[in-house]
Design an enzyme around this catalytic site. Structure first.
Site, mmCIF file in Angstrom:
data_model
loop_
_atom_site.group_PDB
_atom_site.id
_atom_site.type_symbol
_atom_site.label_atom_id
_atom_site.label_comp_id
_atom_site.label_asym_id
_atom_site.label_seq_id
_atom_site.Cartn_x
_atom_site.Cartn_y
_atom_site.Cartn_z
ATOM 1 N N HIS A 1 -22.611 19.552 -36.290
ATOM 2 C CA HIS A 1 -22.549 18.390 -35.400
ATOM 3 C C HIS A 1 -23.598 18.463 -34.297
ATOM 4 O O HIS A 1 -23.901 19.517 -33.752
ATOM 5 C CB HIS A 1 -21.150 18.247 -34.790
ATOM 6 C CG HIS A 1 -20.701 19.458 -34.018
ATOM 7 N ND1 HIS A 1 -21.002 19.647 -32.696
ATOM 8 C CD2 HIS A 1 -19.975 20.535 -34.394
ATOM 9 C CE1 HIS A 1 -20.466 20.772 -32.273
ATOM 10 N NE2 HIS A 1 -19.846 21.342 -33.288
ATOM 11 N N ASP A 2 -24.189 17.303 -34.027
ATOM 12 C CA ASP A 2 -25.110 17.085 -32.906
ATOM 13 C C ASP A 2 -26.457 17.779 -33.067
ATOM 14 O O ASP A 2 -27.222 17.869 -32.105
ATOM 15 C CB ASP A 2 -24.472 17.495 -31.569
ATOM 16 C CG ASP A 2 -23.165 16.764 -31.326
ATOM 17 O OD1 ASP A 2 -23.206 15.548 -31.089
ATOM 18 O OD2 ASP A 2 -22.100 17.405 -31.403
ATOM 19 N N GLY B 1 -23.932 24.046 -34.304
ATOM 20 C CA GLY B 1 -23.937 22.799 -33.558
ATOM 21 C C GLY B 1 -24.990 22.749 -32.466
ATOM 22 O O GLY B 1 -25.380 23.776 -31.903
#
Length: 264
Positions: A121-122, A139
């Site tokens: 994520h991200d 992440g």
């Protein structure tokens, strides 16, 4: 003739250009948008709020847009954006973002992503990168343009990888990797600069000479980081063509994570 295989399951809410092709047994969710000329092979799952651009080649058995592996995630409408002309080989997993950051995972254009790559994520991936097999990004990792990550490279969360840098196979990155640097090891250490990559991208002899001088200042002459940066800043006085490269290096070093530091 339809380019959607009859066994594929496409949600009525999905937006697919009429030129998109979808292979057997692929599932595409209601919040997915796919641009012209993109091909999706068999047995893929594309879900979440995922936007995919033009002329991408997505091979079989990929999972794109699944929820992040983040225990804080609570069904927020976070996103995954993939640009144009990317090749995504088999068994890759790209997760959507998380509400604790930009709520967005993004991939730029013209990237070559080999099998079993994970983007958590991200993550933000630029353009013209190559990720070899089993590259794993935790992440919030930032990857600038023209980066090459060797097979089984593993990157700690919140690290940044500078433009034109390169990692050898089985490298573990626990710190920010400055532009142009070739790194190897567990943890990764700077070994040289990516001179051959720069030549292939059309860098002039003057620019490559400046990159060599940056390497000497950062890694060979025993200077403190502040003294190395002062020497790098002075390079453009003698090599004005290298000013953009000097500015990029200094900008990276000035913004390096205080928690992670740089590979040095």
């Amino acid at each position: 003739m339809s380019k959607i295989h009859p066994t594929a399951i496409i949600s009525p809410g999905a937006e697919l250009d009429t030129s998109v092709s979808v292979g057997p047994y692929t599932l595409i969710g209601p919040h997915v948008c796919i641009g012209a000329g993109t091909t999706v092979a068999s047995h893929c799952v594309i879900e979440g709020h995922t936007t995919i651009g033009r002329d991408n080649r997505i091979f079989q058995f990929n999972s794109l847009g699944a929820v992040p592996q983040d225990k804080k995630y609570n069904n927020e409408p976070c996103e995954l954006h993939i640009g144009d002309r990317n090749t995504i080989r088999e068994f890759c997993t790209f997760n959507i973002g998380s509400p604790g950051d930009r709520a967005l995972t993004s991939v730029g254009h013209d990237n070559w992503i080999m099998a079993y790559v994970h983007l958590a994520h991200d993550c933000q991936v630029g353009s013209h990168t190559i990720f070899a097999n089993n590259t794993q990004l935790a992440g919030h990792v930032l990857v600038d343009d023209w980066v090459i990550l060797g097979g089984f490279t593993v990157v700690h969360q919140f690290c940044r990888i500078g433009a034109h840098s390169f990692t050898a196979m089985n490298s573990l990155l626990f710190a920010d990797l400055p532009p142009f640097v070739m790194a190897q090891g567990q943890p990764a250490q700077a070994r040289s600069m990516n001179f051959e990559g720069l030549r292939r991208r059309g860098f002039s002899a003057e620019r490559i000479s400046a990159v060599k001088a940056m390497h000497k200042a950062l890694y060979r002459d025993g200077l403190s980081l502040s003294d190395a940066m002062a020497r790098i800043a002075a390079l453009a006085l003698d090599k004005p063509e290298a000013q953009p490269d000097v500015d990029m290096m200094l900008g990276f070093l000035q913004s390096a994570s205080p928690q992670r530091g740089i590979v040095r």
